[in-house]
Design an enzyme around this catalytic site. Structure first.
Site, PDB file in Angstrom:
ATOM      1  N   ILE B  52       0.850  -1.193   0.000  1.00 50.81           N
ATOM      2  CA  ILE B  52       0.000   0.000   0.000  1.00 50.81           C
ATOM      3  C   ILE B  52       0.891   1.250   0.000  1.00 50.81           C
ATOM      4  O   ILE B  52       0.628   2.209  -0.697  1.00 50.81           O
ATOM      5  CB  ILE B  52      -0.942   0.012   1.233  1.00 50.81           C
ATOM      6  CG1 ILE B  52      -1.823  -1.240   1.238  1.00 50.81           C
ATOM      7  CG2 ILE B  52      -1.821   1.268   1.217  1.00 50.81           C
ATOM      8  CD1 ILE B  52      -2.663  -1.379   2.503  1.00 50.81           C
ATOM      9  N   SER B  53       1.934   1.225   0.801  1.00 57.14           N
ATOM     10  CA  SER B  53       2.888   2.353   0.939  1.00 57.14           C
ATOM     11  C   SER B  53       2.185   3.708   0.961  1.00 57.14           C
ATOM     12  O   SER B  53       2.333   4.521   0.045  1.00 57.14           O
ATOM     13  CB  SER B  53       3.968   2.326  -0.156  1.00 57.14           C
ATOM     14  OG  SER B  53       3.565   1.692  -1.333  1.00 57.14           O
ATOM     15  N   PRO B  54       1.423   3.965   2.015  1.00 54.13           N
ATOM     16  CA  PRO B  54       0.560   5.157   2.038  1.00 54.13           C
ATOM     17  C   PRO B  54       1.275   6.476   2.296  1.00 54.13           C
ATOM     18  O   PRO B  54       0.714   7.524   1.986  1.00 54.13           O
ATOM     19  CB  PRO B  54      -0.427   4.855   3.172  1.00 54.13           C
ATOM     20  CG  PRO B  54       0.301   3.906   4.073  1.00 54.13           C
ATOM     21  CD  PRO B  54       1.196   3.099   3.187  1.00 54.13           C
ATOM     22  N   ARG B  59       7.973   6.405   1.153  1.00 54.37           N
ATOM     23  CA  ARG B  59       8.264   6.075  -0.255  1.00 54.37           C
ATOM     24  C   ARG B  59       9.574   6.726  -0.688  1.00 54.37           C
ATOM     25  O   ARG B  59      10.375   6.106  -1.400  1.00 54.37           O
ATOM     26  CB  ARG B  59       7.112   6.508  -1.162  1.00 54.37           C
ATOM     27  CG  ARG B  59       5.849   5.663  -0.971  1.00 54.37           C
ATOM     28  CD  ARG B  59       4.858   5.861  -2.115  1.00 54.37           C
ATOM     29  NE  ARG B  59       4.448   7.239  -2.265  1.00 54.37           N
ATOM     30  CZ  ARG B  59       3.345   7.776  -1.718  1.00 54.37           C
ATOM     31  NH1 ARG B  59       2.534   7.037  -0.983  1.00 54.37           N
ATOM     32  NH2 ARG B  59       3.048   9.038  -1.916  1.00 54.37           N
TER      33      ARG B  59
END
Lengths: 143, 143
Positions: B52-54, B59
């Site tokens: 998902i790397s929200p 990131r």
């Protein structure tokens, strides 16, 4: 065939940088490396794992994580006195001065493997003779 | 060319089984996966990371860990309403009932990428059309 070395010191600068040398952190260190070795093995790589891995229980866990039929435990069987005489990083010296209280074999136990798949005896080979180690591994795979 | 998929759900059953969904644990989840992607990339694999790397910050950290010149950020740009209408695992429904308080996009933020290397818009492609996604990636690599 692609190979990759998972080196304990390198991993402690990256994936395992948050871990120390308490028994719990050493166990977590080994668990994570075993998980990475499993992923790399699933990706088709031959993975060479170079860790101290001092505890029997965590080595058994690593074997279970990677998969028992796809795992060779290599014991580099070297007495403490020989390790201390080499001491390439000066860690034994620090440990004897009390500055590394959790050094494996000094302040923290090293539990030798009882049923390693491959045993490399310090007095039968030249230190660093990788081709001889590879020959032992291949013998084991063929036997 | 060998490829490998690092899937968030799979990794949470192995390497990251000790982590939950608090912001700190999500960040640690991403950090570890980035470290593994780096190792696999060093081993010569093309690694596809499906997380998902929200959070934007994590990131950026992942890009720095893997190496900026060896990293493509792919944004699967899909509005929340579309995600909720699909809801293949029923997670949005649980979140709306208050049973998943840290669901990304509901109780926990999802920070859309501002400069993704590849953008996959939900209304321009069929969901799951991997060849179209691959084409976008190749276009980006050639451009």
């Amino acid at each position: 065939m692609r190979c990759f070395v998972l080196d304990g010191d390198v991993l402690r600068q990256g994936l395992n940088r948050d871990l120390g040398f308490s028994p719990a952190d050493r166990a977590e260190n080994m668990r994570r490396v075993a998980e990475v070795a499993r992923l790399m093995s699933q990706a088709g790589l031959v993975v060479l794992v170079a860790l101290i891995s001092p505890y029997r229980k965590e080595r058994a866990q690593a074997r279970a994580i990677v998969s028992p039929e796809n795992f060779l435990e290599v014991f580099v069987d070297t007495p403490l006195t020989i390790c201390e005489s080499r001491d390439p990083k000066g860690l034994y010296q620090l440990a004897r001065k009390g500055k590394l209280p959790q050094m494996s074999g000094i302040g923290d136990p090293y539990e030798p493997p009882e049923n390693a798949d491959v045993v490399w005896r310090y007095d039968e080979h030249q230190a660093g003779d990788c081709s001889a180690l590879l020959a032992l591994v291949l013998q084991r795979l063929q036997g």
